[in-house]
Structure formats: C-alpha cells, structure tokens
Design a protein around this motif. Structure first.
Motif, PDB file in Angstrom:
ATOM      1  N   VAL A  97       1.083  -1.270   0.035  1.00  0.00           N
ATOM      2  CA  VAL A  97      -0.155   0.179   0.017  1.00  0.00           C
ATOM      3  C   VAL A  97       0.949   1.300  -0.042  1.00  0.00           C
ATOM      4  O   VAL A  97       0.600   2.294  -0.701  1.00  0.00           O
ATOM      5  N   ALA A  98       2.153   1.198   0.653  1.00  0.00           N
ATOM      6  CA  ALA A  98       2.746   2.389   0.951  1.00  0.00           C
ATOM      7  C   ALA A  98       3.686   2.667  -0.479  1.00  0.00           C
ATOM      8  O   ALA A  98       3.785   3.943  -0.501  1.00  0.00           O
ATOM      9  N   ASN A  99       4.105   1.566  -1.051  1.00  0.00           N
ATOM     10  CA  ASN A  99       4.877   1.932  -2.135  1.00  0.00           C
ATOM     11  C   ASN A  99       4.228   1.244  -3.167  1.00  0.00           C
ATOM     12  O   ASN A  99       4.733   0.131  -3.865  1.00  0.00           O
ATOM     13  N   LYS A 100       3.075   1.853  -4.037  1.00  0.00           N
ATOM     14  CA  LYS A 100       2.507   1.100  -5.019  1.00  0.00           C
ATOM     15  C   LYS A 100       3.420   0.819  -6.191  1.00  0.00           C
ATOM     16  O   LYS A 100       3.198  -0.164  -6.839  1.00  0.00           O
ATOM     17  N   ASP A 101       4.216   1.923  -6.451  1.00  0.00           N
ATOM     18  CA  ASP A 101       4.940   1.788  -7.748  1.00  0.00           C
ATOM     19  C   ASP A 101       6.117   0.657  -7.750  1.00  0.00           C
ATOM     20  O   ASP A 101       6.438   0.123  -8.614  1.00  0.00           O
ATOM     21  N   LYS A 102       6.665   0.551  -6.402  1.00  0.00           N
ATOM     22  CA  LYS A 102       7.568  -0.650  -6.130  1.00  0.00           C
ATOM     23  C   LYS A 102       6.724  -2.021  -6.341  1.00  0.00           C
ATOM     24  O   LYS A 102       7.366  -2.803  -6.661  1.00  0.00           O
ATOM     25  N   TRP A 103       5.505  -1.977  -6.017  1.00  0.00           N
ATOM     26  CA  TRP A 103       4.867  -3.211  -5.763  1.00  0.00           C
ATOM     27  C   TRP A 103       4.507  -3.387  -7.265  1.00  0.00           C
ATOM     28  O   TRP A 103       4.420  -4.654  -7.856  1.00  0.00           O
ATOM     29  N   GLU A 104       4.078  -2.559  -8.109  1.00  0.00           N
ATOM     30  CA  GLU A 104       4.000  -2.819  -9.346  1.00  0.00           C
ATOM     31  C   GLU A 104       5.139  -3.215 -10.334  1.00  0.00           C
ATOM     32  O   GLU A 104       5.098  -4.015 -11.126  1.00  0.00           O
ATOM     33  N   ALA A 105       6.541  -2.568  -9.880  1.00  0.00           N
ATOM     34  CA  ALA A 105       7.702  -3.297 -10.529  1.00  0.00           C
ATOM     35  C   ALA A 105       7.785  -4.540 -10.055  1.00  0.00           C
ATOM     36  O   ALA A 105       8.310  -5.303 -11.199  1.00  0.00           O
ATOM     37  N   PHE A 106       7.513  -4.960  -8.941  1.00  0.00           N
ATOM     38  CA  PHE A 106       7.846  -6.404  -8.324  1.00  0.00           C
ATOM     39  C   PHE A 106       6.958  -7.406  -9.484  1.00  0.00           C
ATOM     40  O   PHE A 106       7.340  -8.345  -9.837  1.00  0.00           O
ATOM     41  N   LYS A 107       5.614  -7.058  -9.439  1.00  0.00           N
ATOM     42  CA  LYS A 107       4.688  -7.682 -10.211  1.00  0.00           C
ATOM     43  C   LYS A 107       5.232  -7.688 -11.709  1.00  0.00           C
ATOM     44  O   LYS A 107       4.782  -8.824 -12.600  1.00  0.00           O
ATOM     45  N   ALA A 108       5.765  -6.750 -12.430  1.00  0.00           N
ATOM     46  CA  ALA A 108       6.132  -6.572 -13.812  1.00  0.00           C
ATOM     47  C   ALA A 108       7.320  -7.567 -14.104  1.00  0.00           C
ATOM     48  O   ALA A 108       7.438  -8.460 -15.043  1.00  0.00           O
ATOM     49  N   GLU A 109       8.138  -7.690 -12.757  1.00  0.00           N
ATOM     50  CA  GLU A 109       9.416  -8.439 -12.955  1.00  0.00           C
ATOM     51  C   GLU A 109       8.973  -9.926 -13.001  1.00  0.00           C
ATOM     52  O   GLU A 109       9.304 -10.743 -13.608  1.00  0.00           O
ATOM     53  N   HIS A 110       8.018 -10.168 -12.181  1.00  0.00           N
ATOM     54  CA  HIS A 110       7.594 -11.710 -12.040  1.00  0.00           C
ATOM     55  C   HIS A 110       6.840 -12.159 -13.297  1.00  0.00           C
ATOM     56  O   HIS A 110       7.030 -13.055 -13.762  1.00  0.00           O
ATOM     57  N   LYS A 111       6.099 -11.058 -13.941  1.00  0.00           N
ATOM     58  CA  LYS A 111       5.482 -11.556 -15.209  1.00  0.00           C
ATOM     59  C   LYS A 111       6.531 -11.673 -16.251  1.00  0.00           C
ATOM     60  O   LYS A 111       6.294 -12.582 -17.061  1.00  0.00           O
ATOM     61  N   ALA A 112       7.421 -10.906 -16.228  1.00  0.00           N
ATOM     62  CA  ALA A 112       8.795 -11.081 -17.349  1.00  0.00           C
ATOM     63  C   ALA A 112       9.256 -12.360 -17.014  1.00  0.00           C
ATOM     64  O   ALA A 112       9.751 -13.213 -18.034  1.00  0.00           O
ATOM     65  N   LYS A 113       9.489 -12.626 -15.743  1.00  0.00           N
ATOM     66  CA  LYS A 113      10.030 -14.202 -15.809  1.00  0.00           C
ATOM     67  C   LYS A 113       9.028 -15.292 -16.149  1.00  0.00           C
ATOM     68  O   LYS A 113       9.535 -16.191 -16.676  1.00  0.00           O
TER      69      LYS A 113
END
Length: 177
Positions: A97-113
């Motif tokens: 919740v606090a770091n939405k941008d960082k969370w979206e980057a985390f999800k994007a990284e896993h989608k790329a994997k």
C-alpha cells in the motif's frame, strides 16, 4: 359398517400420534454425519492430503507460499527473521500500500520471468515466440497438448504420453484394415 372403518381409523390415529416420537428418537440414534465427512482419500505417504492436482501436499503448498512471501519481503527490504507468517503478511501488505510503484515493478518483474519460462517451453516444442504474449503462448501450448491432461513435457507424463500415442497408432491401423 361403522365397525369396518373404526379399527383402521383408530390405527391411523395411534400411528400419527406416535410418528413424531419415533422420528425424534431416530434422529438422535443416528451417528453424527460430520464425523464421516472427510477429504478425498488420495493421500501422501505421510497421510497428508495432496493439493494442486495431486502434486503438492498442504505442507508443501504452505512452504511454497512462505517462500513467495519471503521473496516479496526481501524485495521491500523487510526483515523476516523471528516473525510469524501473519506478521510477515501484514508487513508486506502495508509495504504494498505504501509503495505502489515498487509493488507494480515487483509484479512486472515476475510477469517477465513467467513469460521467459513460457518462451523456453514453447521453444522446446518448436513454437515461434516472437512478439507473442504470455496468454497467447499458454493457449498455443494448451492446443498443442490437447488440453490440460496431456502434457508430455512434464517428466511424470512421458510414459503415459508414449502409451497414448502407441494406442492411437494401433487403433488407426485396425481401422485401416
């Protein structure tokens, strides 16, 4: 004539007056059905029930989920030592919740994997992967294997896939004759 109907009428009256008592006694005499409701009998050597199409036990699945939670915690810089699973979940949720941008980057990284993994499997099966999305690759792999049940790229399914192919060839030969 009255005598003819009197006996059956009395018998019915007695039967209807006693029926609720019998019904109440029969319900209490029956064993509790909750004791007999069980999970499927497919079980592991340890007696644990398997989940995820029979490949993972509940314990394995919980271990897998904990690893994923620790991975997310490490990405957000959360210390995992000495914390319960519930504490860790709360902290990761707060970090999301606090770091939405960082969370979206985390999800994007896993989608790329995941996309890279699908491309590798598709390449093994001779499917061209240029410019295709993960969804398109999954659909092509699904069509290639004829559904979820037939996946010869899985090690445990190799024997069954070979047997299925041989059975099909034998049936085709018999149909030609």
């Amino acid at each position: 004539m009255i005598r003819k109907w009197l006996v059956p009428a009395v018998a019915l009256a007695v039967l209807f007056s006693v029926a609720p008592v019998w019904a109440a006694q029969s319900v209490t005499a029956l064993p509790d059905a909750a004791h007999f409701v069980k999970h499927p009998t497919t079980s592991d050597e340890d007696g644990e029930y398997k989940h995820h199409k029979g490949k993972m036990t509940r314990k394995d699945f919980e271990t897998y989920r904990l690893e994923k939670l620790k991975e997310a915690a490490a990405y957000f810089g959360i210390e995992t030592e000495g914390k319960t699973v519930q504490q860790l979940k709360k902290e990761v949720e707060a970090a999301k919740v606090a770091n939405k941008d960082k969370w979206e980057a985390f999800k994007a990284e896993h989608k790329a994997k995941r996309l890279e993994h699908l491309r590798k499997i598709a390449d093994e099966h001779g499917i061209k992967t240029d410019g295709k999305t993960a969804k398109q690759l999954r659909e092509e792999l699904y069509k290639l294997h004829g559904g979820k049940g037939k996946r010869p790229h899985r090690l445990e399914d190799h024997d069954r896939a070979g047997e299925d192919a041989q059975d099909k060839q034998q049936k085709d030969k018999q149909n030609q004759v």
